[in-house]
Design a protein around this motif. Sequence first.
Motif, PDB file in Angstrom:
ATOM      1  N   ILE A  23       6.230  24.168  -2.434  1.00  0.00           N
ATOM      2  CA  ILE A  23       6.472  22.842  -3.003  1.00  0.00           C
ATOM      3  C   ILE A  23       6.420  22.884  -4.534  1.00  0.00           C
ATOM      4  N   ILE A  24       5.929  23.951  -5.114  1.00  0.00           N
ATOM      5  CA  ILE A  24       5.584  24.025  -6.542  1.00  0.00           C
ATOM      6  C   ILE A  24       6.721  23.658  -7.489  1.00  0.00           C
ATOM      7  N   GLN A  25       7.943  23.923  -7.135  1.00  0.00           N
ATOM      8  CA  GLN A  25       9.063  23.634  -8.027  1.00  0.00           C
ATOM      9  C   GLN A  25       9.076  22.173  -8.469  1.00  0.00           C
ATOM     10  N   HIS A  26       8.668  21.289  -7.593  1.00  0.00           N
ATOM     11  CA  HIS A  26       8.715  19.863  -7.898  1.00  0.00           C
ATOM     12  C   HIS A  26       7.433  19.160  -7.471  1.00  0.00           C
ATOM     13  N   ILE A  27       6.328  19.894  -7.477  1.00  0.00           N
ATOM     14  CA  ILE A  27       5.104  19.299  -6.938  1.00  0.00           C
ATOM     15  C   ILE A  27       4.639  18.127  -7.792  1.00  0.00           C
ATOM     16  N   GLY A  28       4.536  17.011  -7.152  1.00  0.00           N
ATOM     17  CA  GLY A  28       4.012  15.825  -7.797  1.00  0.00           C
ATOM     18  C   GLY A  28       2.710  15.406  -7.143  1.00  0.00           C
ATOM     19  N   LEU A  31      -4.988  16.234 -12.148  1.00  0.00           N
ATOM     20  CA  LEU A  31      -5.224  14.794 -12.240  1.00  0.00           C
ATOM     21  C   LEU A  31      -5.169  14.296 -13.682  1.00  0.00           C
ATOM     22  N   THR A  32      -5.080  15.208 -14.633  1.00  0.00           N
ATOM     23  CA  THR A  32      -4.962  14.803 -16.035  1.00  0.00           C
ATOM     24  C   THR A  32      -3.517  14.489 -16.407  1.00  0.00           C
ATOM     25  N   ILE A  33      -2.585  14.761 -15.483  1.00  0.00           N
ATOM     26  CA  ILE A  33      -1.159  14.499 -15.693  1.00  0.00           C
ATOM     27  C   ILE A  33      -0.727  13.439 -14.682  1.00  0.00           C
ATOM     28  N   ASP A  34       0.097  12.475 -15.124  1.00  0.00           N
ATOM     29  CA  ASP A  34       0.612  11.475 -14.188  1.00  0.00           C
ATOM     30  C   ASP A  34       1.254  12.159 -12.997  1.00  0.00           C
ATOM     31  N   GLY A  35       1.053  11.603 -11.812  1.00  0.00           N
ATOM     32  CA  GLY A  35       1.655  12.134 -10.602  1.00  0.00           C
ATOM     33  C   GLY A  35       3.163  11.949 -10.592  1.00  0.00           C
ATOM     34  N   ALA A  36       3.792  12.511  -9.615  1.00  0.00           N
ATOM     35  CA  ALA A  36       5.229  12.355  -9.390  1.00  0.00           C
ATOM     36  C   ALA A  36       5.431  12.251  -7.887  1.00  0.00           C
ATOM     37  N   HIS A  37       4.690  11.324  -7.278  1.00  0.00           N
ATOM     38  CA  HIS A  37       4.712  11.219  -5.821  1.00  0.00           C
ATOM     39  C   HIS A  37       4.994   9.812  -5.318  1.00  0.00           C
ATOM     40  N   GLY A  54       1.856  -0.664  -7.775  1.00  0.00           N
ATOM     41  CA  GLY A  54       0.700  -1.157  -7.038  1.00  0.00           C
ATOM     42  C   GLY A  54       0.354  -2.575  -7.416  1.00  0.00           C
ATOM     43  N   PHE A  55      -0.826  -3.025  -6.966  1.00  0.00           N
ATOM     44  CA  PHE A  55      -1.262  -4.388  -7.229  1.00  0.00           C
ATOM     45  C   PHE A  55      -1.401  -4.664  -8.714  1.00  0.00           C
ATOM     46  N   SER A  56      -1.527  -3.622  -9.522  1.00  0.00           N
ATOM     47  CA  SER A  56      -1.655  -3.792 -10.972  1.00  0.00           C
ATOM     48  C   SER A  56      -0.303  -3.977 -11.649  1.00  0.00           C
ATOM     49  N   GLY A  57       0.786  -3.775 -10.901  1.00  0.00           N
ATOM     50  CA  GLY A  57       2.122  -3.891 -11.482  1.00  0.00           C
ATOM     51  C   GLY A  57       2.583  -2.630 -12.183  1.00  0.00           C
ATOM     52  N   VAL A  58       1.804  -1.556 -12.090  1.00  0.00           N
ATOM     53  CA  VAL A  58       2.105  -0.284 -12.732  1.00  0.00           C
ATOM     54  C   VAL A  58       2.413   0.751 -11.654  1.00  0.00           C
ATOM     55  N   SER A  59       3.325   1.678 -11.951  1.00  0.00           N
ATOM     56  CA  SER A  59       3.678   2.737 -11.007  1.00  0.00           C
ATOM     57  C   SER A  59       2.424   3.441 -10.486  1.00  0.00           C
ATOM     58  N   TYR A  60       2.374   3.638  -9.165  1.00  0.00           N
ATOM     59  CA  TYR A  60       1.250   4.358  -8.565  1.00  0.00           C
ATOM     60  C   TYR A  60       1.065   5.737  -9.200  1.00  0.00           C
ATOM     61  N   ASN A  61       2.135   6.341  -9.707  1.00  0.00           N
ATOM     62  CA  ASN A  61       2.015   7.661 -10.321  1.00  0.00           C
ATOM     63  C   ASN A  61       1.002   7.677 -11.457  1.00  0.00           C
ATOM     64  N   LYS A  62       0.781   6.562 -12.092  1.00  0.00           N
ATOM     65  CA  LYS A  62      -0.125   6.492 -13.230  1.00  0.00           C
ATOM     66  C   LYS A  62      -1.582   6.275 -12.843  1.00  0.00           C
ATOM     67  N   HIS A  63      -1.839   5.815 -11.609  1.00  0.00           N
ATOM     68  CA  HIS A  63      -3.231   5.471 -11.282  1.00  0.00           C
ATOM     69  C   HIS A  63      -3.643   5.864  -9.860  1.00  0.00           C
ATOM     70  N   SER A  64      -2.953   6.841  -9.292  1.00  0.00           N
ATOM     71  CA  SER A  64      -3.305   7.243  -7.925  1.00  0.00           C
ATOM     72  C   SER A  64      -3.370   8.757  -7.798  1.00  0.00           C
ATOM     73  N   ILE A  65      -3.979   9.162  -6.704  1.00  0.00           N
ATOM     74  CA  ILE A  65      -4.046  10.575  -6.316  1.00  0.00           C
ATOM     75  C   ILE A  65      -3.096  10.751  -5.148  1.00  0.00           C
ATOM     76  N   ILE A  87      -1.869  12.949  -2.028  1.00  0.00           N
ATOM     77  CA  ILE A  87      -2.236  13.998  -1.067  1.00  0.00           C
ATOM     78  C   ILE A  87      -1.078  14.159  -0.096  1.00  0.00           C
ATOM     79  N   CYS A  88      -0.639  15.393   0.111  1.00  0.00           N
ATOM     80  CA  CYS A  88       0.456  15.678   1.037  1.00  0.00           C
ATOM     81  C   CYS A  88      -0.051  16.584   2.151  1.00  0.00           C
ATOM     82  N   TYR A  89       0.097  16.131   3.398  1.00  0.00           N
ATOM     83  CA  TYR A  89      -0.213  17.038   4.502  1.00  0.00           C
ATOM     84  C   TYR A  89       1.102  17.660   4.979  1.00  0.00           C
ATOM     85  N   VAL A  90       1.040  18.903   5.375  1.00  0.00           N
ATOM     86  CA  VAL A  90       2.216  19.622   5.847  1.00  0.00           C
ATOM     87  C   VAL A  90       2.547  19.133   7.248  1.00  0.00           C
ATOM     88  N   GLY A  91       3.782  18.729   7.436  1.00  0.00           N
ATOM     89  CA  GLY A  91       4.228  18.222   8.734  1.00  0.00           C
ATOM     90  C   GLY A  91       4.888  16.869   8.578  1.00  0.00           C
TER      91      GLY A  91
END
Length: 127
Positions: free
Chosen positions: A24-29, A46-52, A57-68, A70-74
């Motif tokens: 997944i590393i080529q585009h891992i968010g 976690l020091t870099i905005d996500g790309a997932h 969210g409820f704050s009106g800001v992209s989840y990429n900026k304030h969330s973690i 997690i991807c499970y395989v499958g």
Amino acid sequence: NKIDSIIIHCSATRAGQDIGKKEIIQHIGYNYVIRLDGTVEVGRSLTIDGAHCNSKGFSGVSYNKHSIGICYVGGLDAHGKAADTRTPAQNKALHELIAKLIKQYPDIKEVLGHRDTSPDLDGDGIV
């Protein structure tokens, strides 16, 4: 940014197909990848905005900026249809990781599946 959400994803790979961060590393968010055997691999810092999750969210800001992320395989059955393919080891690892993250980030208010962040565009109750 203040972390207040966890978004759970699947890799949309067929049951039994084991991939990980390396594939997944080529585009891992995602910040974490949980393999079939329950191994938790660290992805994007976690020091870099996500790309997932671009949804807001409820704050009106992209989840990429304030969330973690997690991807499970499958996530797909042998025929390529959406299915809960998590192994017992993945379920255990996922629960343990979420518990650890909630302790580490006490501002977490929600744990969502990625599909829960998508709008129901046609109003039929299916995302």
